[in-house]
Design a protein around this motif. Structure first.
Motif, PDB file in Angstrom:
ATOM      1  N   LEU A 149      16.048 -24.595   5.541  1.00 50.75           N
ATOM      2  CA  LEU A 149      15.081 -25.451   6.221  1.00 50.75           C
ATOM      3  C   LEU A 149      14.458 -26.488   5.293  1.00 50.75           C
ATOM      4  O   LEU A 149      13.442 -27.097   5.612  1.00 50.75           O
ATOM      5  N   HIS A 150      15.091 -26.697   4.129  1.00 48.09           N
ATOM      6  CA  HIS A 150      14.664 -27.717   3.171  1.00 48.09           C
ATOM      7  C   HIS A 150      13.232 -27.477   2.685  1.00 48.09           C
ATOM      8  O   HIS A 150      12.466 -28.415   2.466  1.00 48.09           O
ATOM      9  N   GLN A 151      12.870 -26.210   2.514  1.00 47.22           N
ATOM     10  CA  GLN A 151      11.521 -25.851   2.074  1.00 47.22           C
ATOM     11  C   GLN A 151      11.596 -25.047   0.774  1.00 47.22           C
ATOM     12  O   GLN A 151      10.912 -24.043   0.598  1.00 47.22           O
ATOM     13  N   GLN A 152      12.430 -25.503  -0.161  1.00 48.32           N
ATOM     14  CA  GLN A 152      12.641 -24.758  -1.394  1.00 48.32           C
ATOM     15  C   GLN A 152      11.348 -24.585  -2.194  1.00 48.32           C
ATOM     16  O   GLN A 152      11.072 -23.496  -2.720  1.00 48.32           O
ATOM     17  N   ALA A 153      10.551 -25.635  -2.293  1.00 48.53           N
ATOM     18  CA  ALA A 153       9.327 -25.558  -3.085  1.00 48.53           C
ATOM     19  C   ALA A 153       8.347 -24.556  -2.474  1.00 48.53           C
ATOM     20  O   ALA A 153       7.736 -23.748  -3.183  1.00 48.53           O
ATOM     21  N   ALA A 154       8.206 -24.603  -1.143  1.00 49.54           N
ATOM     22  CA  ALA A 154       7.303 -23.666  -0.469  1.00 49.54           C
ATOM     23  C   ALA A 154       7.798 -22.230  -0.609  1.00 49.54           C
ATOM     24  O   ALA A 154       6.997 -21.297  -0.746  1.00 49.54           O
ATOM     25  N   THR A 155       9.123 -22.055  -0.583  1.00 51.42           N
ATOM     26  CA  THR A 155       9.695 -20.724  -0.753  1.00 51.42           C
ATOM     27  C   THR A 155       9.356 -20.157  -2.115  1.00 51.42           C
ATOM     28  O   THR A 155       8.871 -19.024  -2.237  1.00 51.42           O
ATOM     29  N   GLN A 156       9.601 -20.933  -3.161  1.00 51.43           N
ATOM     30  CA  GLN A 156       9.326 -20.468  -4.518  1.00 51.43           C
ATOM     31  C   GLN A 156       7.839 -20.205  -4.726  1.00 51.43           C
ATOM     32  O   GLN A 156       7.448 -19.241  -5.403  1.00 51.43           O
ATOM     33  N   SER A 157       7.002 -21.033  -4.127  1.00 52.67           N
ATOM     34  CA  SER A 157       5.557 -20.847  -4.254  1.00 52.67           C
ATOM     35  C   SER A 157       5.109 -19.545  -3.596  1.00 52.67           C
ATOM     36  O   SER A 157       4.302 -18.795  -4.167  1.00 52.67           O
ATOM     37  N   ALA A 158       5.633 -19.261  -2.399  1.00 51.41           N
ATOM     38  CA  ALA A 158       5.247 -18.041  -1.686  1.00 51.41           C
ATOM     39  C   ALA A 158       5.715 -16.797  -2.434  1.00 51.41           C
ATOM     40  O   ALA A 158       4.968 -15.817  -2.573  1.00 51.41           O
ATOM     41  N   LEU A 159       6.951 -16.816  -2.934  1.00 53.11           N
ATOM     42  CA  LEU A 159       7.476 -15.659  -3.665  1.00 53.11           C
ATOM     43  C   LEU A 159       6.735 -15.472  -4.987  1.00 53.11           C
ATOM     44  O   LEU A 159       6.477 -14.333  -5.408  1.00 53.11           O
ATOM     45  N   ALA A 160       6.387 -16.568  -5.635  1.00 54.12           N
ATOM     46  CA  ALA A 160       5.635 -16.472  -6.892  1.00 54.12           C
ATOM     47  C   ALA A 160       4.245 -15.885  -6.654  1.00 54.12           C
ATOM     48  O   ALA A 160       3.759 -15.076  -7.462  1.00 54.12           O
ATOM     49  N   ALA A 161       3.615 -16.281  -5.545  1.00 59.23           N
ATOM     50  CA  ALA A 161       2.290 -15.739  -5.224  1.00 59.23           C
ATOM     51  C   ALA A 161       2.374 -14.243  -4.945  1.00 59.23           C
ATOM     52  O   ALA A 161       1.505 -13.460  -5.373  1.00 59.23           O
ATOM     53  N   TYR A 162       3.418 -13.833  -4.240  1.00 59.32           N
ATOM     54  CA  TYR A 162       3.625 -12.409  -3.968  1.00 59.32           C
ATOM     55  C   TYR A 162       3.821 -11.638  -5.267  1.00 59.32           C
ATOM     56  O   TYR A 162       3.220 -10.576  -5.484  1.00 59.32           O
ATOM     57  N   GLN A 163       4.666 -12.163  -6.161  1.00 62.50           N
ATOM     58  CA  GLN A 163       4.936 -11.484  -7.420  1.00 62.50           C
ATOM     59  C   GLN A 163       3.678 -11.411  -8.281  1.00 62.50           C
ATOM     60  O   GLN A 163       3.437 -10.406  -8.956  1.00 62.50           O
ATOM     61  N   ALA A 164       2.874 -12.458  -8.237  1.00 55.23           N
ATOM     62  CA  ALA A 164       1.628 -12.466  -9.011  1.00 55.23           C
ATOM     63  C   ALA A 164       0.681 -11.377  -8.528  1.00 55.23           C
ATOM     64  O   ALA A 164       0.014 -10.708  -9.340  1.00 55.23           O
ATOM     65  N   ARG A 165       0.611 -11.179  -7.220  1.00 55.88           N
ATOM     66  CA  ARG A 165      -0.258 -10.126  -6.682  1.00 55.88           C
ATOM     67  C   ARG A 165       0.261  -8.746  -7.078  1.00 55.88           C
ATOM     68  O   ARG A 165      -0.521  -7.842  -7.386  1.00 55.88           O
ATOM     69  N   SER A 166       1.583  -8.579  -7.078  1.00 57.46           N
ATOM     70  CA  SER A 166       2.166  -7.300  -7.484  1.00 57.46           C
ATOM     71  C   SER A 166       1.853  -7.014  -8.948  1.00 57.46           C
ATOM     72  O   SER A 166       1.489  -5.888  -9.325  1.00 57.46           O
ATOM     73  N   THR A 167       2.000  -8.041  -9.784  1.00 54.64           N
ATOM     74  CA  THR A 167       1.720  -7.874 -11.215  1.00 54.64           C
ATOM     75  C   THR A 167       0.251  -7.571 -11.455  1.00 54.64           C
ATOM     76  O   THR A 167      -0.098  -6.718 -12.286  1.00 54.64           O
ATOM     77  N   ASP A 168      -0.625  -8.242 -10.725  1.00 51.83           N
ATOM     78  CA  ASP A 168      -2.061  -8.005 -10.864  1.00 51.83           C
ATOM     79  C   ASP A 168      -2.408  -6.570 -10.457  1.00 51.83           C
ATOM     80  O   ASP A 168      -3.234  -5.913 -11.111  1.00 51.83           O
ATOM     81  N   PHE A 169      -1.777  -6.072  -9.404  1.00 55.45           N
ATOM     82  CA  PHE A 169      -2.016  -4.688  -8.975  1.00 55.45           C
ATOM     83  C   PHE A 169      -1.596  -3.706 -10.065  1.00 55.45           C
ATOM     84  O   PHE A 169      -2.328  -2.765 -10.397  1.00 55.45           O
ATOM     85  N   ARG A 170      -0.417  -3.925 -10.638  1.00 55.25           N
ATOM     86  CA  ARG A 170       0.048  -3.053 -11.719  1.00 55.25           C
ATOM     87  C   ARG A 170      -0.939  -3.048 -12.891  1.00 55.25           C
ATOM     88  O   ARG A 170      -1.252  -2.006 -13.469  1.00 55.25           O
ATOM     89  N   THR A 171      -1.408  -4.234 -13.235  1.00 58.52           N
ATOM     90  CA  THR A 171      -2.334  -4.356 -14.362  1.00 58.52           C
ATOM     91  C   THR A 171      -3.624  -3.602 -14.095  1.00 58.52           C
ATOM     92  O   THR A 171      -4.132  -2.872 -14.971  1.00 58.52           O
ATOM     93  N   GLN A 172      -4.175  -3.756 -12.900  1.00 57.22           N
ATOM     94  CA  GLN A 172      -5.440  -3.096 -12.583  1.00 57.22           C
ATOM     95  C   GLN A 172      -5.289  -1.577 -12.468  1.00 57.22           C
ATOM     96  O   GLN A 172      -6.207  -0.836 -12.823  1.00 57.22           O
ATOM     97  N   MET A 173      -4.148  -1.125 -11.990  1.00 61.81           N
ATOM     98  CA  MET A 173      -3.925   0.315 -11.858  1.00 61.81           C
ATOM     99  C   MET A 173      -3.659   0.977 -13.207  1.00 61.81           C
ATOM    100  O   MET A 173      -4.065   2.116 -13.439  1.00 61.81           O
ATOM    101  N   GLY A 174      -2.969   0.283 -14.090  1.00 58.78           N
ATOM    102  CA  GLY A 174      -2.732   0.812 -15.426  1.00 58.78           C
ATOM    103  C   GLY A 174      -2.056   2.173 -15.426  1.00 58.78           C
ATOM    104  O   GLY A 174      -1.087   2.418 -14.704  1.00 58.78           O
ATOM    105  N   ASP A 175      -2.598   3.092 -16.228  1.00 57.75           N
ATOM    106  CA  ASP A 175      -2.006   4.422 -16.393  1.00 57.75           C
ATOM    107  C   ASP A 175      -2.064   5.267 -15.125  1.00 57.75           C
ATOM    108  O   ASP A 175      -1.347   6.261 -15.015  1.00 57.75           O
ATOM    109  N   ARG A 176      -2.906   4.900 -14.197  1.00 64.27           N
ATOM    110  CA  ARG A 176      -3.009   5.694 -12.963  1.00 64.27           C
ATOM    111  C   ARG A 176      -1.712   5.683 -12.168  1.00 64.27           C
ATOM    112  O   ARG A 176      -1.460   6.598 -11.372  1.00 64.27           O
ATOM    113  N   LEU A 177      -0.887   4.686 -12.381  1.00 64.94           N
ATOM    114  CA  LEU A 177       0.398   4.636 -11.684  1.00 64.94           C
ATOM    115  C   LEU A 177       1.325   5.776 -12.103  1.00 64.94           C
ATOM    116  O   LEU A 177       2.216   6.159 -11.345  1.00 64.94           O
ATOM    117  N   ASP A 178       1.085   6.326 -13.303  1.00 73.73           N
ATOM    118  CA  ASP A 178       1.964   7.385 -13.802  1.00 73.73           C
ATOM    119  C   ASP A 178       1.841   8.673 -13.002  1.00 73.73           C
ATOM    120  O   ASP A 178       2.759   9.500 -13.018  1.00 73.73           O
TER     121      ASP A 178
END
Length: 246
Positions: A149-178
């Motif tokens: 649909l010729h929306q490559q930039a929007a696609t990459q932006s949405a996936l990057a935002a999702y990945q950033a939230r996942s990374t932030d969750f991992r960081t905040q959870m820290g050792d509790r994830l174990d």
């Protein structure tokens, strides 16, 4: 009779959009699965054939004019500025062809589960259907939809935002994830299902760093071989009672 009416109206309207001499620069051809169709660079009247593609379109900044009901339709006011104007075109497994024709779409987008009606859809307007075997493929399919649909930039932006939230969750959870293991269940009228590793929920949990119990940490290929379903399996109420007691 309904199909005859649709075909008659289309005949009266003349050639479908891809035969009207549109310049390839304005409507480049896109190959997807078994089909090929032009996708206009400017999409003003988008029709989506299922809830998943509807939600993908919203995430890309597009606003469909017509769709089948989405699982998240109650949240539409928060997702779209003109939610009240989105036309309902029937059920996901059987969209209403007359309603789609009346919407006068410049692009129709769906999944390849609608392959049986592709010939009729492609006579109404340019149609792109995307292969989608199971929900765990959501990122790959989202990227395919965005590219087509010729929306490559929007696609990459949405996936990057999702990945950033996942990374932030991992960081905040820290050792509790174990020390965490997460189960995902779905209640049906006649039973209880466990969602497995490669389901939509399973992929989100993986990205968030949350482990699954061994009985649910099963890939789509293995699950298909064992259970005949790549993303979930049925358990008995008795077995679930034992799990909740542990």
């Amino acid at each position: 009779m309904a199909l005859f009416i649709v075909l008659l109206v289309m005949a009266c309207q003349g050639k479908p959009p891809q035969e009207t001499g549109q310049k390839e620069a304005d409507c480049p051809m896109v190959s997807q699965g078994r089909n090929q169709s032009c996708v206009p660079k400017t999409i003003d009247r988008l029709v989506t054939l299922d809830g998943a593609v509807f939600e993908y379109a919203i995430a890309l900044g597009l606003e469909p004019i017509a769709t089948v009901p989405s699982n998240f339709q109650t949240q539409l006011p928060a997702l779209m500025t003109n939610a009240e104007n989105v036309q309902n075109i029937g059920k996901g497994e059987q969209p209403n062809l007359e309603a789609i024709l009346g919407a006068n779409p410049d692009l129709i987008v769906g999944l390849d589960s609608h392959q049986s009606i592709y010939p009729q859809l492609s006579q109404i307007g340019p149609t792109v259907l995307f292969p989608f075997e199971h929900s765990g493929q959501w990122k790959e399919v989202f990227a395919s939809v965005g590219n087509a649909l010729h929306q490559q930039a929007a696609t990459q932006s949405a996936l990057a935002a999702y990945q950033a939230r996942s990374t932030d969750f991992r960081t905040q959870m820290g050792d509790r994830l174990d020390n965490l293991q997460v189960s995902v269940i779905r209640l049906y009228p006649d039973g209880i299902n466990l969602y497995l590793k490669d389901s939509f929920a399973g992929t989100v949990l993986q990205d968030a760093g949350l482990a699954r119990p061994p009985s649910q940490n099963i890939s789509a290929v293995e699950a298909q071989q064992k259970f005949g379903n790549p993303i979930q399996t049925r358990i008995s109420v008795k077995y679930w009672s034992k799990l909740t007691e542990m």
